[in-house]
Design a protein around this motif. Structure first.
Motif, PDB file in Angstrom:
ATOM      1  N   ILE A  12       0.844  -1.196   0.000  1.00 39.22           N
ATOM      2  CA  ILE A  12       0.000   0.000   0.000  1.00 39.22           C
ATOM      3  C   ILE A  12       0.877   1.242   0.000  1.00 39.22           C
ATOM      4  CG2 ILE A  12      -1.733   1.359   1.227  1.00 39.22           C
ATOM      5  CD1 ILE A  12      -3.035  -1.124   2.192  1.00 39.22           C
ATOM      6  N   TYR A  13       0.616   2.112  -0.986  1.00 38.84           N
ATOM      7  CA  TYR A  13       1.288   3.412  -1.067  1.00 38.84           C
ATOM      8  C   TYR A  13       0.346   4.496  -0.559  1.00 38.84           C
ATOM      9  CZ  TYR A  13       4.544   1.195  -4.376  1.00 38.84           C
ATOM     10  OH  TYR A  13       5.477   0.382  -4.982  1.00 38.84           O
ATOM     11  N   ILE A  14       0.870   5.377   0.282  1.00 37.82           N
ATOM     12  CA  ILE A  14       0.124   6.560   0.693  1.00 37.82           C
ATOM     13  C   ILE A  14       0.882   7.810   0.271  1.00 37.82           C
ATOM     14  CG2 ILE A  14      -0.885   5.335   2.670  1.00 37.82           C
ATOM     15  CD1 ILE A  14       1.039   7.131   4.444  1.00 37.82           C
ATOM     16  N   HIS A  15       0.156   8.901   0.108  1.00 39.24           N
ATOM     17  CA  HIS A  15       0.766  10.210  -0.119  1.00 39.24           C
ATOM     18  C   HIS A  15       0.857  10.911   1.235  1.00 39.24           C
ATOM     19  CE1 HIS A  15       0.851  10.715  -4.579  1.00 39.24           C
ATOM     20  NE2 HIS A  15      -0.009   9.703  -4.499  1.00 39.24           N
ATOM     21  N   PRO A  16       2.061  11.231   1.709  1.00 36.91           N
ATOM     22  CA  PRO A  16       2.198  11.851   3.027  1.00 36.91           C
ATOM     23  C   PRO A  16       1.363  13.125   3.193  1.00 36.91           C
ATOM     24  CG  PRO A  16       4.344  11.155   2.219  1.00 36.91           C
ATOM     25  CD  PRO A  16       3.381  10.949   1.102  1.00 36.91           C
ATOM     26  N   GLU A  17       1.171  13.887   2.095  1.00 34.58           N
ATOM     27  CA  GLU A  17       0.413  15.137   2.201  1.00 34.58           C
ATOM     28  C   GLU A  17      -1.047  14.901   2.574  1.00 34.58           C
ATOM     29  OE1 GLU A  17       3.104  15.669  -1.523  1.00 34.58           O
ATOM     30  OE2 GLU A  17       2.015  14.068  -0.524  1.00 34.58           O
ATOM     31  N   SER A  18      -1.554  13.699   2.309  1.00 33.92           N
ATOM     32  CA  SER A  18      -2.979  13.424   2.512  1.00 33.92           C
ATOM     33  C   SER A  18      -3.281  12.866   3.900  1.00 33.92           C
ATOM     34  CB  SER A  18      -3.464  12.419   1.461  1.00 33.92           C
ATOM     35  OG  SER A  18      -2.876  11.144   1.707  1.00 33.92           O
ATOM     36  N   ASP A  19      -2.262  12.746   4.741  1.00 41.75           N
ATOM     37  CA  ASP A  19      -2.391  12.041   6.018  1.00 41.75           C
ATOM     38  C   ASP A  19      -1.823  12.892   7.145  1.00 41.75           C
ATOM     39  OD1 ASP A  19      -2.156  10.179   8.171  1.00 41.75           O
ATOM     40  OD2 ASP A  19      -2.019   8.536   6.729  1.00 41.75           O
ATOM     41  N   GLN A  20      -2.597  13.108   8.200  1.00 44.62           N
ATOM     42  CA  GLN A  20      -2.115  13.918   9.321  1.00 44.62           C
ATOM     43  C   GLN A  20      -0.993  13.224  10.084  1.00 44.62           C
ATOM     44  OE1 GLN A  20      -5.830  14.817  11.443  1.00 44.62           O
ATOM     45  NE2 GLN A  20      -5.591  16.945  10.793  1.00 44.62           N
ATOM     46  N   MET A  21      -1.022  11.886  10.114  1.00 45.34           N
ATOM     47  CA  MET A  21       0.022  11.135  10.821  1.00 45.34           C
ATOM     48  C   MET A  21       0.505   9.975   9.948  1.00 45.34           C
ATOM     49  SD  MET A  21      -1.070  11.043  14.825  1.00 45.34           S
ATOM     50  CE  MET A  21       0.543  10.378  15.229  1.00 45.34           C
ATOM     51  N   PRO A  22       1.258  10.279   8.903  1.00 44.69           N
ATOM     52  CA  PRO A  22       1.690   9.218   7.992  1.00 44.69           C
ATOM     53  C   PRO A  22       2.544   8.139   8.663  1.00 44.69           C
ATOM     54  CG  PRO A  22       2.833  11.283   7.498  1.00 44.69           C
ATOM     55  CD  PRO A  22       1.751  11.597   8.467  1.00 44.69           C
ATOM     56  N   THR A  23       3.307   8.505   9.707  1.00 43.79           N
ATOM     57  CA  THR A  23       4.118   7.472  10.377  1.00 43.79           C
ATOM     58  C   THR A  23       3.219   6.403  10.978  1.00 43.79           C
ATOM     59  OG1 THR A  23       4.141   8.869  12.349  1.00 43.79           O
ATOM     60  CG2 THR A  23       6.061   8.982  10.911  1.00 43.79           C
ATOM     61  N   SER A  24       2.119   6.807  11.573  1.00 44.87           N
ATOM     62  CA  SER A  24       1.180   5.860  12.166  1.00 44.87           C
ATOM     63  C   SER A  24       0.548   4.971  11.096  1.00 44.87           C
ATOM     64  CB  SER A  24       0.096   6.626  12.934  1.00 44.87           C
ATOM     65  OG  SER A  24      -0.904   5.753  13.381  1.00 44.87           O
ATOM     66  N   THR A  25       0.216   5.556   9.967  1.00 45.91           N
ATOM     67  CA  THR A  25      -0.409   4.788   8.887  1.00 45.91           C
ATOM     68  C   THR A  25       0.566   3.768   8.307  1.00 45.91           C
ATOM     69  OG1 THR A  25      -1.806   6.693   8.387  1.00 45.91           O
ATOM     70  CG2 THR A  25      -1.653   4.989   6.700  1.00 45.91           C
ATOM     71  N   LEU A  26       1.831   4.175   8.110  1.00 42.79           N
ATOM     72  CA  LEU A  26       2.833   3.234   7.601  1.00 42.79           C
ATOM     73  C   LEU A  26       3.067   2.095   8.579  1.00 42.79           C
ATOM     74  CD1 LEU A  26       5.318   5.859   6.141  1.00 42.79           C
ATOM     75  CD2 LEU A  26       3.969   4.236   4.807  1.00 42.79           C
ATOM     76  N   GLU A  27       3.085   2.394   9.873  1.00 40.21           N
ATOM     77  CA  GLU A  27       3.243   1.339  10.878  1.00 40.21           C
ATOM     78  C   GLU A  27       2.054   0.386  10.860  1.00 40.21           C
ATOM     79  OE1 GLU A  27       3.975   3.790  14.356  1.00 40.21           O
ATOM     80  OE2 GLU A  27       6.088   3.180  14.359  1.00 40.21           O
ATOM     81  N   MET A  28       0.868   0.915  10.635  1.00 43.53           N
ATOM     82  CA  MET A  28      -0.328   0.073  10.556  1.00 43.53           C
ATOM     83  C   MET A  28      -0.249  -0.878   9.370  1.00 43.53           C
ATOM     84  SD  MET A  28      -4.250   1.407  10.188  1.00 43.53           S
ATOM     85  CE  MET A  28      -5.637   0.272  10.154  1.00 43.53           C
ATOM     86  N   ILE A  29       0.189  -0.363   8.220  1.00 39.21           N
ATOM     87  CA  ILE A  29       0.339  -1.208   7.029  1.00 39.21           C
ATOM     88  C   ILE A  29       1.305  -2.353   7.313  1.00 39.21           C
ATOM     89  CG2 ILE A  29       1.192  -1.251   4.633  1.00 39.21           C
ATOM     90  CD1 ILE A  29       0.292   1.747   4.472  1.00 39.21           C
ATOM     91  N   LYS A  30       2.428  -2.020   7.928  1.00 34.20           N
ATOM     92  CA  LYS A  30       3.441  -3.041   8.230  1.00 34.20           C
ATOM     93  C   LYS A  30       2.932  -4.049   9.257  1.00 34.20           C
ATOM     94  CE  LYS A  30       8.373  -3.572   9.098  1.00 34.20           C
ATOM     95  NZ  LYS A  30       9.657  -2.874   9.347  1.00 34.20           N
ATOM     96  N   SER A  31       2.194  -3.572  10.257  1.00 33.55           N
ATOM     97  CA  SER A  31       1.697  -4.469  11.321  1.00 33.55           C
ATOM     98  C   SER A  31       0.717  -5.503  10.775  1.00 33.55           C
ATOM     99  CB  SER A  31       1.023  -3.656  12.430  1.00 33.55           C
ATOM    100  OG  SER A  31      -0.228  -3.146  12.003  1.00 33.55           O
TER     101      SER A  31
END
Length: 216
Positions: free
Chosen positions: A87-106
């Protein structure tokens, strides 16, 4: 270096999607690339849940999700349940991209970030600690058929230099012609999103095209 060749299914012929997927599988593509757009983050709407389900039911190959949406975190579990691998996200579209990336990995998927032409390396470098794939947009996202933006090459070169420090793969998306595949693979790019510039709506079959791209 093995190139990862990824057909952009946004431009596939959905009136015969089963045949399209089968022919692409026979051509030995690597990853089916799925653009999800909400008409808000980008001024267009593209593939949706039913399209994703249809292709997932037809292939066991890896499928990614390029979330061109506001608040991508809201979509992560849904695409996990649909069988997404990346899953690719655009950092500009997310208030907390670090949390979202960790969720994807988890959830056992590969976390990726997509970088727009106007997004600086400095602004996303902290996220490279949590990222396995970096998708560099070489056109403004949202529409197929746009011209390649040459100034993005500097950004690709900068990402290549940072690779050993952070350990990620670089993918490119937008007007990726055979000439661009050759030039960018020599620069250090691993993955190529293939649309109308190199794969779809051509006189040759997918197998011949993919074989030729691998030999570049």
């Amino acid at each position: 270096m093995h190139k990862l060749l990824c057909p952009s299914m946004m431009v596939a012929d959905f009136t015969k999607i089963k045949e399209e997927v089968q022919e692409l599988e026979l051509a030995n593509i690597d990853i089916f690339h799925m653009d999800i757009m909400d008409g808000s983050f980008v001024p267009n709407m593209a593939l949706g849940v039913e399209d994703y389900k249809a292709i997932r039911s037809l292939t066991s190959k890896k499928m990614d999700v390029h979330l061109m949406v506001q608040r991508p975190k809201n979509y992560i579990k849904m695409f996990f349940n649909l069988g997404a691998n990346i899953i690719y996200i655009h950092p500009e579209s997310d208030q907390m991209p670090t949390s979202t990336l960790e969720m994807i990995k988890s959830l056992g998927m590969t976390p990726g970030i997509a970088i727009n032409p106007g997004t600086s390396i400095e602004s996303i470098e902290p996220l490279l600690n949590l990222t396995q794939n970096v998708l560099v947009m070489t056109v403004n996202p949202g529409f197929a058929g746009q011209p390649y933006l040459d100034f993005v090459n500097k950004k690709i070169d900068a990402l290549v230099k940072l690779q050993n420090q952070y350990n990620y793969q670089i993918f490119v998306d937008g007007a990726i012609s055979p000439q661009k595949v050759k030039m960018l693979s020599q620069r250090g790019v691993t993955g190529f999103i293939l649309g109308t510039s190199s794969l779809f709506n051509k006189d040759k079959g997918y197998s011949q095209i993919i074989q030729e791209l691998r030999q570049l």
